[in-house]
Motif scaffolding. Structure first.
Motif, PDB file in Angstrom:
ATOM      1  N   PRO A 110     -34.289  64.783  58.095  1.00 58.62           N
ATOM      2  CA  PRO A 110     -35.173  64.906  59.103  1.00 58.62           C
ATOM      3  C   PRO A 110     -34.479  64.957  60.495  1.00 58.62           C
ATOM      4  O   PRO A 110     -33.325  64.729  60.734  1.00 58.62           O
ATOM      5  CB  PRO A 110     -35.593  63.391  59.071  1.00 58.62           C
ATOM      6  CG  PRO A 110     -34.423  62.452  58.487  1.00 58.62           C
ATOM      7  CD  PRO A 110     -33.642  63.499  57.354  1.00 58.62           C
ATOM      8  N   GLU A 111     -35.420  65.620  61.582  1.00 58.65           N
ATOM      9  CA  GLU A 111     -34.819  65.804  62.765  1.00 58.65           C
ATOM     10  C   GLU A 111     -34.537  64.544  63.553  1.00 58.65           C
ATOM     11  O   GLU A 111     -33.336  64.813  64.167  1.00 58.65           O
ATOM     12  CB  GLU A 111     -36.050  66.448  63.526  1.00 58.65           C
ATOM     13  CG  GLU A 111     -35.413  66.851  64.910  1.00 58.65           C
ATOM     14  CD  GLU A 111     -36.738  67.645  65.921  1.00 58.65           C
ATOM     15  OE1 GLU A 111     -36.605  67.698  66.914  1.00 58.65           O
ATOM     16  OE2 GLU A 111     -37.701  67.827  65.077  1.00 58.65           O
ATOM     17  N   ASN A 112     -35.086  63.481  63.472  1.00 56.13           N
ATOM     18  CA  ASN A 112     -34.585  62.294  63.853  1.00 56.13           C
ATOM     19  C   ASN A 112     -33.175  61.781  63.585  1.00 56.13           C
ATOM     20  O   ASN A 112     -32.145  61.346  64.414  1.00 56.13           O
ATOM     21  CB  ASN A 112     -35.311  61.007  63.713  1.00 56.13           C
ATOM     22  CG  ASN A 112     -36.827  61.148  64.379  1.00 56.13           C
ATOM     23  OD1 ASN A 112     -36.880  62.267  65.387  1.00 56.13           O
ATOM     24  ND2 ASN A 112     -37.607  60.387  64.036  1.00 56.13           N
ATOM     25  N   PHE A 113     -32.569  62.151  62.248  1.00 54.38           N
ATOM     26  CA  PHE A 113     -31.285  62.197  61.666  1.00 54.38           C
ATOM     27  C   PHE A 113     -30.060  62.718  62.501  1.00 54.38           C
ATOM     28  O   PHE A 113     -29.349  62.502  62.830  1.00 54.38           O
ATOM     29  CB  PHE A 113     -31.155  62.436  60.292  1.00 54.38           C
ATOM     30  CG  PHE A 113     -29.693  62.114  59.853  1.00 54.38           C
ATOM     31  CD1 PHE A 113     -29.168  60.785  59.435  1.00 54.38           C
ATOM     32  CD2 PHE A 113     -28.915  63.280  59.615  1.00 54.38           C
ATOM     33  CE1 PHE A 113     -27.992  60.662  59.104  1.00 54.38           C
ATOM     34  CE2 PHE A 113     -27.912  63.367  59.172  1.00 54.38           C
ATOM     35  CZ  PHE A 113     -27.324  62.059  58.934  1.00 54.38           C
ATOM     36  N   LEU A 114     -30.785  64.006  62.866  1.00 56.89           N
ATOM     37  CA  LEU A 114     -29.753  65.089  63.461  1.00 56.89           C
ATOM     38  C   LEU A 114     -29.575  64.628  64.990  1.00 56.89           C
ATOM     39  O   LEU A 114     -28.572  64.640  65.399  1.00 56.89           O
ATOM     40  CB  LEU A 114     -30.357  66.485  63.520  1.00 56.89           C
ATOM     41  CG  LEU A 114     -30.429  67.298  62.179  1.00 56.89           C
ATOM     42  CD1 LEU A 114     -31.143  68.535  61.995  1.00 56.89           C
ATOM     43  CD2 LEU A 114     -28.808  67.228  61.272  1.00 56.89           C
ATOM     44  N   LEU A 147     -24.708  70.694  53.121  1.00 53.01           N
ATOM     45  CA  LEU A 147     -25.087  70.164  51.670  1.00 53.01           C
ATOM     46  C   LEU A 147     -26.486  70.000  51.620  1.00 53.01           C
ATOM     47  O   LEU A 147     -27.167  70.544  50.458  1.00 53.01           O
ATOM     48  CB  LEU A 147     -24.345  68.807  51.506  1.00 53.01           C
ATOM     49  CG  LEU A 147     -22.934  68.884  51.033  1.00 53.01           C
ATOM     50  CD1 LEU A 147     -22.326  67.536  50.822  1.00 53.01           C
ATOM     51  CD2 LEU A 147     -22.475  69.755  49.924  1.00 53.01           C
ATOM     52  N   PHE A 148     -27.242  69.554  52.813  1.00 45.09           N
ATOM     53  CA  PHE A 148     -28.795  69.415  52.739  1.00 45.09           C
ATOM     54  C   PHE A 148     -29.355  70.050  53.759  1.00 45.09           C
ATOM     55  O   PHE A 148     -29.711  69.309  54.720  1.00 45.09           O
ATOM     56  CB  PHE A 148     -28.833  67.793  52.696  1.00 45.09           C
ATOM     57  CG  PHE A 148     -28.189  67.069  51.649  1.00 45.09           C
ATOM     58  CD1 PHE A 148     -28.492  67.141  50.398  1.00 45.09           C
ATOM     59  CD2 PHE A 148     -26.981  66.195  52.100  1.00 45.09           C
ATOM     60  CE1 PHE A 148     -27.849  66.448  49.402  1.00 45.09           C
ATOM     61  CE2 PHE A 148     -26.344  65.558  51.001  1.00 45.09           C
ATOM     62  CZ  PHE A 148     -26.620  65.667  49.808  1.00 45.09           C
ATOM     63  N   GLY A 168     -17.120  66.850  61.736  1.00 46.45           N
ATOM     64  CA  GLY A 168     -16.750  67.281  60.348  1.00 46.45           C
ATOM     65  C   GLY A 168     -17.871  66.829  59.393  1.00 46.45           C
ATOM     66  O   GLY A 168     -18.243  67.729  58.741  1.00 46.45           O
ATOM     67  N   VAL A 169     -17.930  65.335  59.634  1.00 45.71           N
ATOM     68  CA  VAL A 169     -18.881  64.917  58.430  1.00 45.71           C
ATOM     69  C   VAL A 169     -20.415  65.462  58.677  1.00 45.71           C
ATOM     70  O   VAL A 169     -21.302  65.745  57.911  1.00 45.71           O
ATOM     71  CB  VAL A 169     -18.911  63.431  58.562  1.00 45.71           C
ATOM     72  CG1 VAL A 169     -20.014  62.759  57.739  1.00 45.71           C
ATOM     73  CG2 VAL A 169     -17.394  62.748  58.414  1.00 45.71           C
ATOM     74  N   ARG A 170     -20.664  65.516  59.962  1.00 44.81           N
ATOM     75  CA  ARG A 170     -22.116  66.178  60.159  1.00 44.81           C
ATOM     76  C   ARG A 170     -22.238  67.562  59.836  1.00 44.81           C
ATOM     77  O   ARG A 170     -23.319  67.911  59.134  1.00 44.81           O
ATOM     78  CB  ARG A 170     -22.629  66.166  61.755  1.00 44.81           C
ATOM     79  CG  ARG A 170     -23.851  66.582  62.111  1.00 44.81           C
ATOM     80  CD  ARG A 170     -24.150  66.835  63.555  1.00 44.81           C
ATOM     81  NE  ARG A 170     -23.627  67.320  64.342  1.00 44.81           N
ATOM     82  CZ  ARG A 170     -23.630  67.536  65.487  1.00 44.81           C
ATOM     83  NH1 ARG A 170     -24.669  66.873  66.090  1.00 44.81           N
ATOM     84  NH2 ARG A 170     -23.085  68.704  66.333  1.00 44.81           N
ATOM     85  N   GLY A 171     -21.290  68.265  60.114  1.00 50.63           N
ATOM     86  CA  GLY A 171     -21.127  69.742  59.442  1.00 50.63           C
ATOM     87  C   GLY A 171     -21.390  69.651  58.053  1.00 50.63           C
ATOM     88  O   GLY A 171     -21.977  70.398  57.291  1.00 50.63           O
ATOM     89  N   LEU A 172     -20.612  68.900  57.124  1.00 44.67           N
ATOM     90  CA  LEU A 172     -20.617  68.869  55.755  1.00 44.67           C
ATOM     91  C   LEU A 172     -21.924  68.401  55.303  1.00 44.67           C
ATOM     92  O   LEU A 172     -22.452  69.074  54.243  1.00 44.67           O
ATOM     93  CB  LEU A 172     -19.379  67.670  55.323  1.00 44.67           C
ATOM     94  CG  LEU A 172     -19.543  67.437  53.543  1.00 44.67           C
ATOM     95  CD1 LEU A 172     -19.090  68.845  52.855  1.00 44.67           C
ATOM     96  CD2 LEU A 172     -18.621  66.233  53.313  1.00 44.67           C
ATOM     97  N   ILE A 173     -22.557  67.329  55.722  1.00 45.90           N
ATOM     98  CA  ILE A 173     -23.959  66.854  55.425  1.00 45.90           C
ATOM     99  C   ILE A 173     -25.065  67.847  55.683  1.00 45.90           C
ATOM    100  O   ILE A 173     -25.941  68.180  54.439  1.00 45.90           O
ATOM    101  CB  ILE A 173     -24.357  65.619  56.003  1.00 45.90           C
ATOM    102  CG1 ILE A 173     -23.442  64.575  55.593  1.00 45.90           C
ATOM    103  CG2 ILE A 173     -25.692  65.240  55.943  1.00 45.90           C
ATOM    104  CD1 ILE A 173     -23.424  63.221  56.534  1.00 45.90           C
TER     105      ILE A 173
END
Length: 458
Positions: free
Chosen positions: A143-147, A137-138, A129-134
């Motif tokens: 960056p790809e490494n963050f995903l 929003l952005f 859920g938090v990943r979907g929110l972030i």
């Protein structure tokens, strides 16, 4: 305060039939759990009139009195001080396991296996859920490494789900949990074709003898459960027959050797087909058109909670998340939970009884936090009509959620805490809040108008 709790404990023991009618006492987070000898000696009405009691019910030899967090610990201490024998919750579980019919015992076993792994699945759902929110929003700034890093948080539990299930099954059925973990990890070993890749057509099964397909069991529930069951039984059987001097070496070796071949060649293919059939039936109900699935599930889920067999749905929700990463079942049962909270809130605001108000208002808050037992057993079911109005409210909220195909990113948390499972899109969050408001609001209005009046308290 101590004197008051002492008085409550004394009144409770007397209402249950005295110390001679109580075998042992234990407690969980909210309930005092008493193993009683003769349930006919329990004065249910007298128990429910005791201060701080939010509800009480009998199930499989165990009389459970709901006091709430914190309070139950103090009442339990006083009950023990008054001479009732103390036991751990696990000891009582062993006693309860011997009671009830075969179906009830099977469902309790499912609960014992799946409940311990739910916290990590809850965490996974929150991460999703938090990943979907972030990402919403952005969308272009991450960056790809963050995903890729977030995939470690969101994918690990389901990638190794068979290991979690096999571990828990070995623990429940008396085997060595570490052997269960290794057996589960073998089922998802990278040397085997990935189940998801096979399903998408990007990989092919390894064919043995020309007709047995061998694949990994990523995301599978039932094959790991069955492998854990037979593995634990096999280990116990071997330990009784292998000399002690060789037990440390031979028992794990033979258990893993026999079980991995049995799991890959027999148990896996057979129970994967069984699992697929069960999921097809459950998915058929979820896919019923025009919101019918929401009417059924949202309206009836809390009836199933009363019976105590609702833990069987854990298997279904885990499999939904493993298959699709989304869980439409959560929104439907949330509606049923919110509705019982709305009904209890109406009772608490409408009654002139200070005792009932003090019971109903905290119980409604508990329901809005996802725990309905105080609201159901302490308020709604006691007067029947509020409970029925809650079922109607649950059907209304479930109908709305089903119409819009509302889906969670996780499981096991509902109503207010469950909001965190709908952060992936703004629309999901809005629809989730609306479904809860419809459920709770419908139950509240119906209970206020038709479901309760103070004459019922007499």
């Amino acid at each position: 305060m101590a004197d008051e709790n002492r008085r409550i404990a004394e009144e409770l023991i007397e209402a249950i039939g005295g110390k001679e009618n109580i075998d042992t006492a234990a407690h969980c987070a909210t309930r005092l759990r008493l193993m009683v000898k003769d349930k006919e000696k329990i004065d249910q009405e007298k128990v429910e009139e005791i201060d701080k009691v939010k509800g009480a019910f009998y199930n499989s030899g165990q009389y459970q009195v709901i006091f709430g967090t914190g309070t139950v610990n103090r009442i339990h201490e006083q009950v023990i001080d008054l001479g009732v024998s103390e036991s751990s919750k696990s000891d009582q579980k062993e006693q309860v396991k011997q009671q009830g019919n075969a179906f009830q015992r099977l469902l309790r076993t499912f609960g014992d296996i799946f409940v311990p792994i739910i916290p990590v699945l809850v965490a996974t759902g929150l991460f999703m859920g938090v990943r979907g929110l972030i990402t919403n929003l952005f969308p272009d700034a991450l960056p790809e490494n963050f995903l890729l890093l977030t995939q470690v948080l969101t994918d690990t539990a389901f990638a190794f789900l068979p290991a979690l299930i096999a571990w828990s099954a070995f623990r429940v059925f008396g085997g060595s949990p570490v052997i269960g973990i290794v057996l589960g990890l073998m089922l998802v070993n990278p040397a085997l074709p990935n189940a998801y890749d096979v399903g998408s057509g990007d990989a092919s099964p390894i064919m043995f003898f020309g007709f047995i397909p061998i694949i990994g069991y990523q995301g599978s529930v039932l094959p790991a459960f069955i492998a854990g069951f037979f593995g634990a039984k096999l280990e116990k059987w071997l330990r009784q027959r292998i000399p002690e001097a060789l037990d440390l070496i031979l028992t794990p070796f033979l258990t893993l050797l026999i079980m991995i071949f049995a799991a890959l060649f027999v148990l896996g293919p057979v129970f994967s087909a069984v699992e697929a059939a069960i999921m097809a039936g459950a998915t058929f109900v979820l896919d019923l058109p025009f919101g019918i699935s929401g009417l059924i599930i949202g309206g009836l889920h809390q009836v199933i909670v009363i019976t105590g067999v609702h833990h069987v749905f854990n298997l279904f929700e885990i499999q939904l998340l493993a298959d699709n990463g989304l869980n439409p079942f959560n929104a439907l049962i949330t509606a049923g939970i919110a509705a019982q909270g709305g009904a209890a809130l109406a009772v608490g605001l409408k009654t002139a009884s200070k005792k009932l108000k003090a019971l109903a208002l905290p119980s409604s808050l508990s329901a809005f936090l996802g725990i309905t037992e105080p609201a159901i057993f302490g308020v709604n079911l006691r007067y029947v009509k509020p409970f029925l109005m809650g079922l109607i409210g649950g059907a209304a909220g479930g109908f709305f959620a089903s119409l819009f195909n509302l889906q969670a990113t996780g499981m096991a948390i509902t109503v207010i805490p469950g909001t965190l499972l709908y952060l992936d899109t703004a629309m999901s969050l809005i629809l989730y809040i609306m479904a809860n408001l419809i459920a709770a609001g419908t139950a509240f209005i119906l209970t206020w108008l038709f479901g309760f009046n103070d004459k019922m308290t007499q």
